[in-house]
Design an enzyme around this catalytic site. Structure first.
Site, PDB file in Angstrom:
ATOM      1  N   LYS B  93       3.541   4.346   4.939  1.00 18.64           N
ATOM      2  CA  LYS B  93       3.644   5.230   3.801  1.00 18.64           C
ATOM      3  C   LYS B  93       2.262   5.402   3.238  1.00 18.64           C
ATOM      4  O   LYS B  93       1.681   4.412   2.647  1.00 18.64           O
ATOM      5  CB  LYS B  93       4.765   4.582   2.657  1.00 18.64           C
ATOM      6  CG  LYS B  93       4.788   5.759   1.523  1.00 18.64           C
ATOM      7  CD  LYS B  93       5.241   5.400   0.117  1.00 18.64           C
ATOM      8  CE  LYS B  93       4.797   6.065  -0.981  1.00 18.64           C
ATOM      9  NZ  LYS B  93       5.057   5.259  -2.349  1.00 18.64           N
ATOM     10  N   GLY B 154       5.622   6.230 -11.873  1.00 24.98           N
ATOM     11  CA  GLY B 154       5.762   5.397 -12.791  1.00 24.98           C
ATOM     12  C   GLY B 154       6.148   6.080 -13.886  1.00 24.98           C
ATOM     13  O   GLY B 154       6.392   5.351 -15.348  1.00 24.98           O
ATOM     14  N   ALA B 181       8.524   8.832  -6.284  1.00 31.04           N
ATOM     15  CA  ALA B 181       7.688   8.906  -7.661  1.00 31.04           C
ATOM     16  C   ALA B 181       8.206   9.587  -8.606  1.00 31.04           C
ATOM     17  O   ALA B 181       8.912  10.676  -8.286  1.00 31.04           O
ATOM     18  CB  ALA B 181       6.399   9.042  -7.279  1.00 31.04           C
ATOM     19  N   GLY B 182       8.295   9.151  -9.826  1.00 32.50           N
ATOM     20  CA  GLY B 182       8.834   9.928 -11.095  1.00 32.50           C
ATOM     21  C   GLY B 182      10.072   9.723 -11.274  1.00 32.50           C
ATOM     22  O   GLY B 182      10.508   9.954 -12.310  1.00 32.50           O
ATOM     23  N   ASN B 203      10.865   2.590  -7.723  1.00 27.76           N
ATOM     24  CA  ASN B 203      10.342   1.340  -7.798  1.00 27.76           C
ATOM     25  C   ASN B 203      10.393   0.939  -9.419  1.00 27.76           C
ATOM     26  O   ASN B 203      11.438   0.304  -9.900  1.00 27.76           O
ATOM     27  CB  ASN B 203       9.162   0.992  -7.314  1.00 27.76           C
ATOM     28  CG  ASN B 203       8.688  -0.284  -7.418  1.00 27.76           C
ATOM     29  OD1 ASN B 203       9.162  -1.316  -8.003  1.00 27.76           O
ATOM     30  ND2 ASN B 203       7.811  -0.851  -6.387  1.00 27.76           N
ATOM     31  N   THR B 204       9.682   1.520 -10.021  1.00 29.51           N
ATOM     32  CA  THR B 204       9.536   1.145 -11.425  1.00 29.51           C
ATOM     33  C   THR B 204      10.898   1.092 -12.310  1.00 29.51           C
ATOM     34  O   THR B 204      11.165   0.258 -12.967  1.00 29.51           O
ATOM     35  CB  THR B 204       8.507   2.045 -12.190  1.00 29.51           C
ATOM     36  OG1 THR B 204       7.250   2.236 -11.268  1.00 29.51           O
ATOM     37  CG2 THR B 204       8.026   1.316 -13.430  1.00 29.51           C
TER      38      THR B 204
END
Lengths: 328, 254
Positions: B93, B154, B181-182, B203-204
């Site tokens: 990635k 994040g 993301a986001g 992830n976050t």
């Protein structure tokens, strides 16, 4: 031996010394082995922050850290100087979501605004909001280790500056990451810290600056000396600090007060914290050996509970929640 | 489901491995999420994270190493090579950060690094914006998968530009597209799947939730729901009510 069992503690870091101290306080006879000699830079507990901050740590740790950590303040208070000034947590305006999140994940604090922050720490400028954990405390880890060392010596504990002989009975293994050949689920988590001197800035209590990428804590050591910490990296290379980590630690300090830009860098510390997969400490008995390990980033906070758990097992055959294996 | 460089994912969730309270919590969250892919950052854990890496391998899912934190082509290429050795995979990635505060991808360097890595036998998953022209350039550089952002890493803001993401989906109907993301909430993840995206990487939102394990399960359910909904051909939104019972025979005309 007059029928009294002699306990051999291996390792004179924060785990070994607290365990020795707890055993002695319960009337046991103890000797300590550590080839590194008296407490010093060779052990990872020399490089700790020394924050006794169970409510702050609970933000990102499991429940036992909060419950078991609370006893640490009084345990240390009878053995070394404990500064009960609380902890202040702040964030820049743009990172207020992190402050809100932090406040939701724990308790034991009071919301403080800019004037209240200025009253607590006049040298902290420009933070709109913060959290004040008034029941928390901090200590100087080096002084704490040396105080324990001297008390134990005065109580008749013999320190042997060598490896423990093999075949010893009634042994308590507190070697941290060195015990990894027998404790296979132990890993090292890299931490980097700086000691700086900056007499221009006065902070009286540990301050945590929340930041999405580079959270920082700064702990006053007195006389204008501060400890900045600490990174948490899943790496087992403890050779040296990276430029990035140093940059981030210093940038965060600079954000707290630009006068930190003029600080002298006194020391750079890098070491590996011993940790089990859930980052909680463990007590294991295998034959004649009791292993006490895995304090992770909670050395001073959880060592007293670990020591009590070891003494319960060793002297009274009682199993605290930290015992996850007993093959006596 | 489309394949990712010939590999079929067991499940459209890709879950990151950073920022969990502990490795034990990470493992529980993975089990609960049933994620098919684990992304892992090499840069911050460079050198000797052997124990941690072994834990990732032991999850028993496909590993997608990333170049998180890289700001230059050279750094990213070096990190990719290290990842290939550590995890024995051609997948990478590719993340090339162009802006410190928004962590927005530097798409110019991204295209350059993608070309170098593709030529070197890597299978590149580029973390990119929702820009269609950049997407074309990435295909030109050999990418067969795109990972457009929903919002900055994040930030938990969900799909910031739904229009652009719809356009991207329509424009590249046959390309595997992953929202990366986001994502902050399960509804964001479901939204991405409803738009027809092939997978979601997050992830976050899980790692930093108060209860990562429960949030992992919530994300799994949302992604499954969004995917089912997309396949079920949802109705179109309209301005006026459409009665769901017959109106014939009733005096609806006045």
């Amino acid at each position: 031996m007059d029928g009294v069992t002699l306990w051999s503690v291996i390792g004179a870091g924060v785990a070994g010394l607290t365990i020795a101290s707890e055993l002695v306080s319960r009337g046991a006879k103890v000797q300590v082995f550590d080839p590194g000699g008296p407490p010093g830079a060779h052990g990872c507990s020399w490089w700790a922050g020394g924050m006794l901050a169970p409510w702050c740590e609970y933000e990102n740790a499991e429940e036992p850290v909060l419950r078991l950590g609370q006893g640490a303040l009084d345990w240390w208070g009878t053995r070394t100087v404990v500064h009960r000034c609380g902890t202040l947590v702040v964030a820049n305006s743009r990172d207020l979501p992190d402050l809100r999140r932090f406040s939701r994940r724990t308790h034991g604090f009071k919301d403080v605004d800019q004037p209240e922050i200025a009253e607590l720490e006049p040298d902290l400028m420009g933070f709109p909001k913060g959290l004040f954990f008034s029941n928390e405390a901090h200590l100087d880890p080096r002084r704490a280790l040396l105080d324990l060392y001297q008390q134990l010596q005065s109580e008749g504990v013999v320190f042997h500056q060598k490896l423990a002989p093999s075949g010893l009975k009634n042994t308590i293994d507190c070697r941290g990451l060195h015990a990894r050949e027998t404790l296979h689920d132990l890993r090292g988590v890299k931490g980097e810290m700086l000691v700086i001197r900056c007499p221009d800035v006065t902070l009286t209590r540990p301050v945590r600056l929340l930041h999405p990428r580079m959270p920082l804590y700064i702990v006053p050591r007195g006389n204008g000396v501060y400890m900045l910490g600490a990174t948490m990296i899943e790496s087992e290379d403890s050779s040296r600090i990276t430029a990035r980590s140093m940059l981030e630690l210093l940038s965060a300090a600079y954000a707290l007060n630009p006068a930190f830009g003029e600080a002298e860098v006194l020391e750079i510390g890098v070491d590996l914290r011993p940790a089990f997969p859930d980052n909680l400490p463990r007590i294991r008995r295998r034959g004649h050996v009791i292993y006490a390990n895995g304090l992770y980033r909670h050395g001073y906070l959880l060592a007293p509970a670990l020591a009590q758990g070891v003494a319960d097992l060793a002297l009274e055959n009682k199993h605290s929640e930290m015992v996850d294996e007993d093959r006596a | 489901m489309k394949t990712f460089y010939g590999t079929k994912l067991p499940n459209p969730l890709m879950l990151g491995t950073a920022q969990y309270p502990s490795p034990a919590m990470l493992e529980k969250a993975f089990r609960e999420s049933r994620a098919g892919v684990a992304t892992v950052s090499l840069r911050r854990e460079s050198g000797a994270g052997q124990t941690f890496w072994q834990m990732i391998r032991d999850l028993g899912v496909l590993v997608l190493p990333n170049t998180a934190g890289c700001h230059t082509v050279k750094e990213a290429v070096t990190t990719a090579h290290m990842a290939r050795e550590v995890f024995d995979t051609k997948w990478i990635k590719l993340e090339l950060i162009g802006h410190t505060d928004s962590l927005q991808p530097d798409v110019f360097q991204l295209v350059e690094a993608a070309r170098i890595l593709t030529d070197d036998g890597f299978q590149v998953f580029p973390y990119t914006t929702d820009d269609l022209v950049v997407a074309e350039r990435l295909f030109g550089a050999g990418c067969e998968v795109l990972m457009p952002w929903g919002a900055p890493i994040g930030s938990g803001r969900g799909l910031n530009n739904e229009y652009a993401l719809r356009a991207m989906r329509a424009e590249f109907a046959d390309v595997p597209l992953v929202i990366d993301a986001g994502i902050g909430l399960p509804s964001h993840a479901a939204h991405a799947m409803e738009l027809g995206y092939d997978a979601v990487l997050l992830n976050t939102a899980v790692a930093r939730a108060g209860d990562p394990v429960a949030m992992a399960r919530a994300m799994m359910l949302a992604i499954e729901a969004g995917q089912l909904a997309h396949e079920a051909d949802p109705i179109e939104a309209r301005d006026m009510a459409e009665p769901s019972t017959p109106v014939i025979g009733k005096a609806f005309l006045s």
